[in-house]
Scaffold this active site. Structure first.
Site, PDB file in Angstrom:
ATOM      1  N   HIS A 118      -1.848   3.691  -5.694  1.00 26.71           N
ATOM      2  CA  HIS A 118      -2.433   2.407  -5.289  1.00 26.71           C
ATOM      3  C   HIS A 118      -2.555   1.465  -6.491  1.00 26.71           C
ATOM      4  O   HIS A 118      -2.693   0.251  -6.332  1.00 26.71           O
ATOM      5  CB  HIS A 118      -3.802   2.639  -4.654  1.00 26.71           C
ATOM      6  CG  HIS A 118      -4.231   1.546  -3.726  1.00 26.71           C
ATOM      7  ND1 HIS A 118      -4.739   0.348  -4.159  1.00 26.71           N
ATOM      8  CD2 HIS A 118      -4.216   1.475  -2.368  1.00 26.71           C
ATOM      9  CE1 HIS A 118      -5.022  -0.413  -3.118  1.00 26.71           C
ATOM     10  NE2 HIS A 118      -4.721   0.243  -2.026  1.00 26.71           N
TER      11      HIS A 118
ATOM     12  N   ARG B 151      -0.625  -1.928  -7.060  1.00 24.69           N
ATOM     13  CA  ARG B 151      -1.163  -3.172  -6.499  1.00 24.69           C
ATOM     14  C   ARG B 151      -2.098  -3.849  -7.508  1.00 24.69           C
ATOM     15  O   ARG B 151      -2.091  -5.071  -7.651  1.00 24.69           O
ATOM     16  CB  ARG B 151      -1.903  -2.879  -5.187  1.00 24.69           C
ATOM     17  CG  ARG B 151      -0.964  -2.509  -4.063  1.00 24.69           C
ATOM     18  CD  ARG B 151      -1.662  -1.938  -2.848  1.00 24.69           C
ATOM     19  NE  ARG B 151      -2.590  -2.849  -2.210  1.00 24.69           N
ATOM     20  CZ  ARG B 151      -2.254  -3.849  -1.405  1.00 24.69           C
ATOM     21  NH1 ARG B 151      -0.976  -4.102  -1.166  1.00 24.69           N
ATOM     22  NH2 ARG B 151      -3.171  -4.589  -0.831  1.00 24.69           N
TER      23      ARG B 151
ATOM     24  N   TYR C  80      -0.803 -15.768  12.546  1.00 22.33           N
ATOM     25  CA  TYR C  80       0.365 -16.560  12.150  1.00 22.33           C
ATOM     26  C   TYR C  80       0.621 -16.572  10.642  1.00 22.33           C
ATOM     27  O   TYR C  80       1.595 -17.157  10.202  1.00 22.33           O
ATOM     28  CB  TYR C  80       0.175 -18.010  12.625  1.00 22.33           C
ATOM     29  CG  TYR C  80      -0.019 -18.126  14.116  1.00 22.33           C
ATOM     30  CD1 TYR C  80       1.063 -18.070  14.990  1.00 22.33           C
ATOM     31  CD2 TYR C  80      -1.293 -18.248  14.667  1.00 22.33           C
ATOM     32  CE1 TYR C  80       0.889 -18.155  16.359  1.00 22.33           C
ATOM     33  CE2 TYR C  80      -1.487 -18.326  16.039  1.00 22.33           C
ATOM     34  CZ  TYR C  80      -0.392 -18.275  16.877  1.00 22.33           C
ATOM     35  OH  TYR C  80      -0.568 -18.348  18.222  1.00 22.33           O
TER      36      TYR C  80
ATOM     37  N   LYS D 141      -2.480  -2.118   7.566  1.00 18.90           N
ATOM     38  CA  LYS D 141      -3.913  -1.866   7.635  1.00 18.90           C
ATOM     39  C   LYS D 141      -4.608  -2.914   8.488  1.00 18.90           C
ATOM     40  O   LYS D 141      -5.505  -2.594   9.274  1.00 18.90           O
ATOM     41  CB  LYS D 141      -4.504  -1.862   6.224  1.00 18.90           C
ATOM     42  CG  LYS D 141      -5.997  -1.605   6.175  1.00 18.90           C
ATOM     43  CD  LYS D 141      -6.502  -1.614   4.752  1.00 18.90           C
ATOM     44  CE  LYS D 141      -7.997  -1.363   4.696  1.00 18.90           C
ATOM     45  NZ  LYS D 141      -8.518  -1.394   3.307  1.00 18.90           N
TER      46      LYS D 141
ATOM     47  N   HIS E 118      -3.966  -8.904   1.947  1.00 18.45           N
ATOM     48  CA  HIS E 118      -5.408  -8.723   2.094  1.00 18.45           C
ATOM     49  C   HIS E 118      -5.878  -9.380   3.381  1.00 18.45           C
ATOM     50  O   HIS E 118      -5.259 -10.327   3.864  1.00 18.45           O
ATOM     51  CB  HIS E 118      -6.138  -9.300   0.883  1.00 18.45           C
ATOM     52  CG  HIS E 118      -6.085  -8.400  -0.306  1.00 18.45           C
ATOM     53  ND1 HIS E 118      -6.301  -8.832  -1.588  1.00 18.45           N
ATOM     54  CD2 HIS E 118      -5.823  -7.058  -0.399  1.00 18.45           C
ATOM     55  CE1 HIS E 118      -6.170  -7.817  -2.427  1.00 18.45           C
ATOM     56  NE2 HIS E 118      -5.885  -6.729  -1.730  1.00 18.45           N
TER      57      HIS E 118
ATOM     58  N   ARG F 270       0.850  -1.186   0.000  1.00 21.14           N
ATOM     59  CA  ARG F 270       0.000   0.000   0.000  1.00 21.14           C
ATOM     60  C   ARG F 270       0.888   1.240   0.000  1.00 21.14           C
ATOM     61  O   ARG F 270       1.983   1.219   0.578  1.00 21.14           O
ATOM     62  CB  ARG F 270      -0.941   0.004   1.214  1.00 21.14           C
ATOM     63  CG  ARG F 270      -1.944  -1.147   1.196  1.00 21.14           C
ATOM     64  CD  ARG F 270      -2.820  -1.161   2.437  1.00 21.14           C
ATOM     65  NE  ARG F 270      -3.765  -2.267   2.386  1.00 21.14           N
ATOM     66  CZ  ARG F 270      -3.505  -3.507   2.814  1.00 21.14           C
ATOM     67  NH1 ARG F 270      -2.309  -3.776   3.356  1.00 21.14           N
ATOM     68  NH2 ARG F 270      -4.412  -4.451   2.725  1.00 21.14           N
TER      69      ARG F 270
END
Length: 394
Positions: free
Chosen positions: A332, A335, A368, A269, A358, A242
């Site tokens: 952006h 991405r 994890y 995020k 995501h 990002r």
């Protein structure tokens, strides 16, 4: 002997607290301070109890007798007047304490601690500007779906669809907190599913055709701008993080020997640490950048001060100066370029989604998954960088 107003006014403190009966349990208590209080003695479930009515003359003799009569009626119905009074007082306190505004501010203090300061400020601003003026003083347990609709519908009718949707989301989160903490029995915001117009999905501008991507890469290579900005633009398609994660990158997060960038959870995020395998091409750019900013904190320090990274709009402005319009490309968009072309090249979708960082719906797994598919992602990131070199040379 029943009390009279004249007798009550003429009562003198006898040297110790005293009681003066009016009958049927009602009496006036004269305290050592000289103040006079109405009380009523009664039995409930074979236990002697005392009920307070207030101070004379605020509570007159006539009013005290009315209160005694009300208490006797409750006793006749099998209700403890003391317990009834306590419940009424608690309800009154709840009326003042459990307003939507009070609970919303409590939720904001306790449940948004993991948000960025900017996001916390945005949430508080939306509550103060749009929500509190409409339902802030309402008792949270007594509102229904129409009360909440009165907050969000006028905003939607002004054309601010996304703001209305965000406000409904905030109200729902506050209600979930109220239910968990026992201040509300249900979340009426859930009844408004479908009440607002569906969200319009707007894709961020990006060039995704291979020929246009090749030209973009060539344009970046010849861009004559501030050195840290050109390096950021060259890195963007190779790491496709990002924009905020890239522009605020810190040297302490990088291990060039291991060819790895570990972004800490607080900068992500989704608040989970993220590993970005670095291709040989990315490491080469970083080594070129080291003499310029390696002694400081940030990879891409601001032109004005080394204590802050470049601003949000800096890379975007560079794209505009290269001739890429608003509808063609944004920061952006790197991405989207990676997601589109990697999927077209046949790479495993799970590898791509993990590398894009995501959100993971399973919270336990999310704790994890930062290293999930790491060997595969290392290979994919190097092959991706090689592919971009071939595109650029084509």
């Amino acid at each position: 002997m029943s009390l009279t107003d004249t007798r009550i006014r003429n009562l003198k403190y006898p040297g110790r607290p005293a009681k003066f009966a009016d009958g049927n349990g009602l009496y006036l208590y004269l305290s050592s301070s000289g103040k006079k209080f109405w009380r009523m003695a009664y039995y409930f479930e074979r236990k002697e109890k005392v009920l307070s009515f207030g101070e004379y003359p605020v509570i007159t003799l006539e009013k005290a007798r009315e209160l005694r009569l009300e208490a006797k009626r409750l006793l006749a119905d099998g209700i403890d007047p003391g317990a009834q009074k306590k419940a009424a007082k608690e309800e009154q306190l709840s009326e003042a304490k459990d307003t939507f505004q009070n609970i919303a501010l409590e939720w904001h203090d306790t449940r948004t601690a993991d948000f960025t300061e900017k996001h916390r400020g945005t949430v508080l601003y939306r509550m103060e500007k749009y929500i509190f003026p409409v339902i802030g003083k309402e008792h949270i347990a007594r509102m229904e779906a129409p009360d909440i609709l009165a907050v969000v519908k006028p905003i939607e009718l002004k054309g601010q669809n996304e703001t209305a949707r965000r406000l409904l989301q905030i109200i729902s989160q506050v209600y979930r907190y109220a239910v968990i903490t026992g201040r509300a029995k249900r979340n009426p915001a859930t009844d408004l599913h479908g009440a607002l117009r569906p969200r319009k999905v707007t894709h961020r501008a990006a060039v995704t055709e291979s020929k246009k991507v090749a030209q973009l890469l060539r344009d970046i290579d010849v861009y004559d701008g501030y050195f840290s900005i050109t390096c950021a633009l060259r890195l963007a398609p190779l790491v496709f993080t990002r924009p905020t994660e890239l522009r605020a990158a810190e040297w302490s997060e990088f291990d060039l020997e291991a060819q790895e960038w570990r972004i800490p959870a607080e900068r992500m995020k989704m608040k989970q640490m993220h590993i970005v395998p670095l291709s040989k091409q990315a490491v080469k750019i970083l080594k070129e950048l080291q003499p310029f900013s390696g002694s400081g904190k940030y990879l891409f320090p601001s032109i004005r001060t080394e204590t802050r990274p470049i601003a949000d709009a800096t890379m975007l402005n560079a794209l505009r100066r290269m001739g890429y319009a608003k509808h063609e490309m944004c920061t952006h968009g790197f991405r989207s370029v990676a997601s589109t072309l990697l999927n077209e090249l046949g790479y495993n979708r799970d590898w791509i989604e993990r590398q894009l960082a995501h959100g993971e719906r399973n919270d336990v797994r999310a704790a994890y998954n930062y290293a999930e598919y790491l060997p595969e992602r290392r290979r994919m990131m190097q092959e991706w960088a090689d592919y971009l070199d071939k595109l650029k040379a084509s």
